[in-house]
Design an enzyme around this catalytic site. Sequence first.
Site, PDB file in Angstrom:
ATOM      1  N   ASP A   9       0.880  -1.101  -0.009  1.00  0.00           N
ATOM      2  CA  ASP A   9      -0.161   0.031  -0.097  1.00  0.00           C
ATOM      3  C   ASP A   9       0.826   1.383  -0.077  1.00  0.00           C
ATOM      4  O   ASP A   9       2.040   1.353   0.282  1.00  0.00           O
ATOM      5  CB  ASP A   9      -0.766  -0.126   1.415  1.00  0.00           C
ATOM      6  CG  ASP A   9      -1.853   1.086   1.266  1.00  0.00           C
ATOM      7  OD1 ASP A   9      -2.188   1.709   0.198  1.00  0.00           O
ATOM      8  OD2 ASP A   9      -1.935   1.925   2.376  1.00  0.00           O
ATOM      9  N   SER A  10       0.157   2.223  -0.367  1.00  0.00           N
ATOM     10  CA  SER A  10       1.059   3.573  -0.383  1.00  0.00           C
ATOM     11  C   SER A  10       1.315   4.084   1.020  1.00  0.00           C
ATOM     12  O   SER A  10       2.189   5.103   1.183  1.00  0.00           O
ATOM     13  CB  SER A  10       0.350   4.810  -0.968  1.00  0.00           C
ATOM     14  OG  SER A  10      -1.094   4.930  -0.466  1.00  0.00           O
ATOM     15  N   TYR A  41      -0.199   8.654  -2.828  1.00  0.00           N
ATOM     16  CA  TYR A  41       0.074   8.386  -4.250  1.00  0.00           C
ATOM     17  C   TYR A  41      -0.937   9.122  -5.128  1.00  0.00           C
ATOM     18  O   TYR A  41      -0.722   9.293  -6.185  1.00  0.00           O
ATOM     19  CB  TYR A  41       0.016   6.979  -4.522  1.00  0.00           C
ATOM     20  CG  TYR A  41       1.290   5.883  -4.041  1.00  0.00           C
ATOM     21  CD1 TYR A  41       2.155   6.716  -3.474  1.00  0.00           C
ATOM     22  CD2 TYR A  41       1.162   4.952  -4.946  1.00  0.00           C
ATOM     23  CE1 TYR A  41       3.336   5.897  -3.205  1.00  0.00           C
ATOM     24  CE2 TYR A  41       2.500   4.170  -4.473  1.00  0.00           C
ATOM     25  CZ  TYR A  41       3.380   4.418  -3.721  1.00  0.00           C
ATOM     26  OH  TYR A  41       4.506   3.701  -3.429  1.00  0.00           O
ATOM     27  N   GLY A  42      -1.826   9.438  -4.762  1.00  0.00           N
ATOM     28  CA  GLY A  42      -3.161  10.059  -5.550  1.00  0.00           C
ATOM     29  C   GLY A  42      -2.783  11.216  -6.633  1.00  0.00           C
ATOM     30  O   GLY A  42      -3.237  11.181  -7.488  1.00  0.00           O
ATOM     31  N   CYS A  72      -3.961  -1.069  -2.263  1.00  0.00           N
ATOM     32  CA  CYS A  72      -3.988   0.498  -2.528  1.00  0.00           C
ATOM     33  C   CYS A  72      -4.833   0.718  -3.917  1.00  0.00           C
ATOM     34  O   CYS A  72      -4.693  -0.215  -4.795  1.00  0.00           O
ATOM     35  CB  CYS A  72      -2.556   0.931  -2.643  1.00  0.00           C
ATOM     36  SG  CYS A  72      -2.622   2.631  -3.413  1.00  0.00           S
ATOM     37  N   ASN A  73      -5.728   1.400  -3.844  1.00  0.00           N
ATOM     38  CA  ASN A  73      -6.683   1.586  -4.995  1.00  0.00           C
ATOM     39  C   ASN A  73      -6.184   2.373  -6.083  1.00  0.00           C
ATOM     40  O   ASN A  73      -6.295   2.053  -7.197  1.00  0.00           O
ATOM     41  CB  ASN A  73      -8.106   2.496  -4.518  1.00  0.00           C
ATOM     42  CG  ASN A  73      -9.057   1.807  -3.604  1.00  0.00           C
ATOM     43  OD1 ASN A  73      -9.815   1.083  -4.267  1.00  0.00           O
ATOM     44  ND2 ASN A  73      -8.877   1.494  -2.571  1.00  0.00           N
ATOM     45  N   THR A  74      -5.251   3.482  -5.815  1.00  0.00           N
ATOM     46  CA  THR A  74      -4.607   4.227  -6.883  1.00  0.00           C
ATOM     47  C   THR A  74      -3.392   3.372  -7.676  1.00  0.00           C
ATOM     48  O   THR A  74      -3.594   3.168  -8.812  1.00  0.00           O
ATOM     49  CB  THR A  74      -3.752   5.243  -5.997  1.00  0.00           C
ATOM     50  OG1 THR A  74      -4.526   5.963  -5.489  1.00  0.00           O
ATOM     51  CG2 THR A  74      -3.219   6.190  -7.383  1.00  0.00           C
ATOM     52  N   GLU A 151      -2.992   9.724   7.470  1.00  0.00           N
ATOM     53  CA  GLU A 151      -1.593   9.317   7.938  1.00  0.00           C
ATOM     54  C   GLU A 151      -0.844  10.149   9.028  1.00  0.00           C
ATOM     55  O   GLU A 151      -0.046   9.634   9.823  1.00  0.00           O
ATOM     56  CB  GLU A 151      -0.667   9.511   6.807  1.00  0.00           C
ATOM     57  CG  GLU A 151      -0.995   8.737   5.549  1.00  0.00           C
ATOM     58  CD  GLU A 151      -0.367   7.383   5.896  1.00  0.00           C
ATOM     59  OE1 GLU A 151       0.673   7.501   6.378  1.00  0.00           O
ATOM     60  OE2 GLU A 151      -0.875   6.532   5.110  1.00  0.00           O
ATOM     61  N   CYS A 184     -10.623   3.958  -1.343  1.00  0.00           N
ATOM     62  CA  CYS A 184      -9.257   4.230  -0.814  1.00  0.00           C
ATOM     63  C   CYS A 184      -9.159   3.417   0.528  1.00  0.00           C
ATOM     64  O   CYS A 184      -9.998   3.482   1.343  1.00  0.00           O
ATOM     65  CB  CYS A 184      -8.885   5.700  -0.552  1.00  0.00           C
ATOM     66  SG  CYS A 184      -7.111   5.829   0.072  1.00  0.00           S
ATOM     67  N   THR A 185      -8.113   2.536   0.619  1.00  0.00           N
ATOM     68  CA  THR A 185      -8.087   1.618   1.847  1.00  0.00           C
ATOM     69  C   THR A 185      -7.688   2.609   3.153  1.00  0.00           C
ATOM     70  O   THR A 185      -7.763   1.905   4.171  1.00  0.00           O
ATOM     71  CB  THR A 185      -6.868   0.574   1.840  1.00  0.00           C
ATOM     72  OG1 THR A 185      -5.697   1.004   1.159  1.00  0.00           O
ATOM     73  CG2 THR A 185      -7.434  -0.352   0.802  1.00  0.00           C
ATOM     74  N   HIS A 186      -7.431   3.808   2.947  1.00  0.00           N
ATOM     75  CA  HIS A 186      -7.380   4.573   4.395  1.00  0.00           C
ATOM     76  C   HIS A 186      -8.587   5.001   4.607  1.00  0.00           C
ATOM     77  O   HIS A 186      -8.953   5.188   5.979  1.00  0.00           O
ATOM     78  CB  HIS A 186      -6.708   6.019   3.785  1.00  0.00           C
ATOM     79  CG  HIS A 186      -5.007   6.044   3.514  1.00  0.00           C
ATOM     80  ND1 HIS A 186      -4.337   5.251   2.785  1.00  0.00           N
ATOM     81  CD2 HIS A 186      -4.261   6.214   4.519  1.00  0.00           C
ATOM     82  CE1 HIS A 186      -3.253   5.214   2.639  1.00  0.00           C
ATOM     83  NE2 HIS A 186      -2.873   5.847   3.774  1.00  0.00           N
TER      84      HIS A 186
END
Length: 270
Positions: A9-10, A41-42, A72-74, A151, A184-186
Amino acid sequence: MNKPIGVIDSGVGGLTVVHELMRQLPKEQLIYLGDTLRCPYGPRSADEIRTFTWEMVDFLLTKNIKMLVIACNTATAYTLGELQEKLSIPVVGVILPGARAAIKSTKNNHVGIIGTEGTIRSNAYTQALQTIKSDIVTYPLACPTFVPMVEKGILSGQLAERTVEEALLPLKINNEMDTLILGCTHYPLLKDVIQESIGSHVTLISSSEETARETSAILEMNQLLNDVEEQFSHQFYTTGDVEAFTSLTKRIFDSSVDNLKTVSIEKAII
């Protein structure tokens, strides 16, 4: 097969997927790498996203993984096909599982999608949804303020509420959606705040559960499941600050994780 599953993941958001993988696949060892140093990353270009993702993948391949989960979706949006084509191990992303879960959920075919600028720009969710069900109406919205907030560990309180409310305002104007994909996994770490803002009539979809189910199915299909009870420790790697990473893992797992190390994965430019 007694080899680990690699998860990338980012940042820390992919730990929501790891948590679900641990629950559904308790016999499997996981190795997680979060590129917190270069998160988010977006806003980055497609080339940067591909480069950074491959650097993460190359690191995990040295760990002899039997499968890769792009949590990570991106990264999924920009690299899934390429990774599936070039790697000899199974690769699963988070977008298709999330799309399937949304289609199961929606009653009126109106589905909202929130994600990073990169994920929304890729149009990956709308394509995935409409490939499965062509009459789905989608409402995509980039929420670039969410990942930096997560984050930093800001998951609740007035700042989180105000930030989420402002970001989601375009979705709340004349919108018929009954389902919202947290693309987004966040974002599941902000789930309560998002639900409060968007309203209880909208069902929130996180791809974590569906991704874990798909991982399990692919492992079984390829006869890669670990069927032996053995002692192992999951491994966690971050490219950034260990302290920040640890504080967020406590919120996700209700305890800090063991085996956490900082690594450098950037390739030297010659």
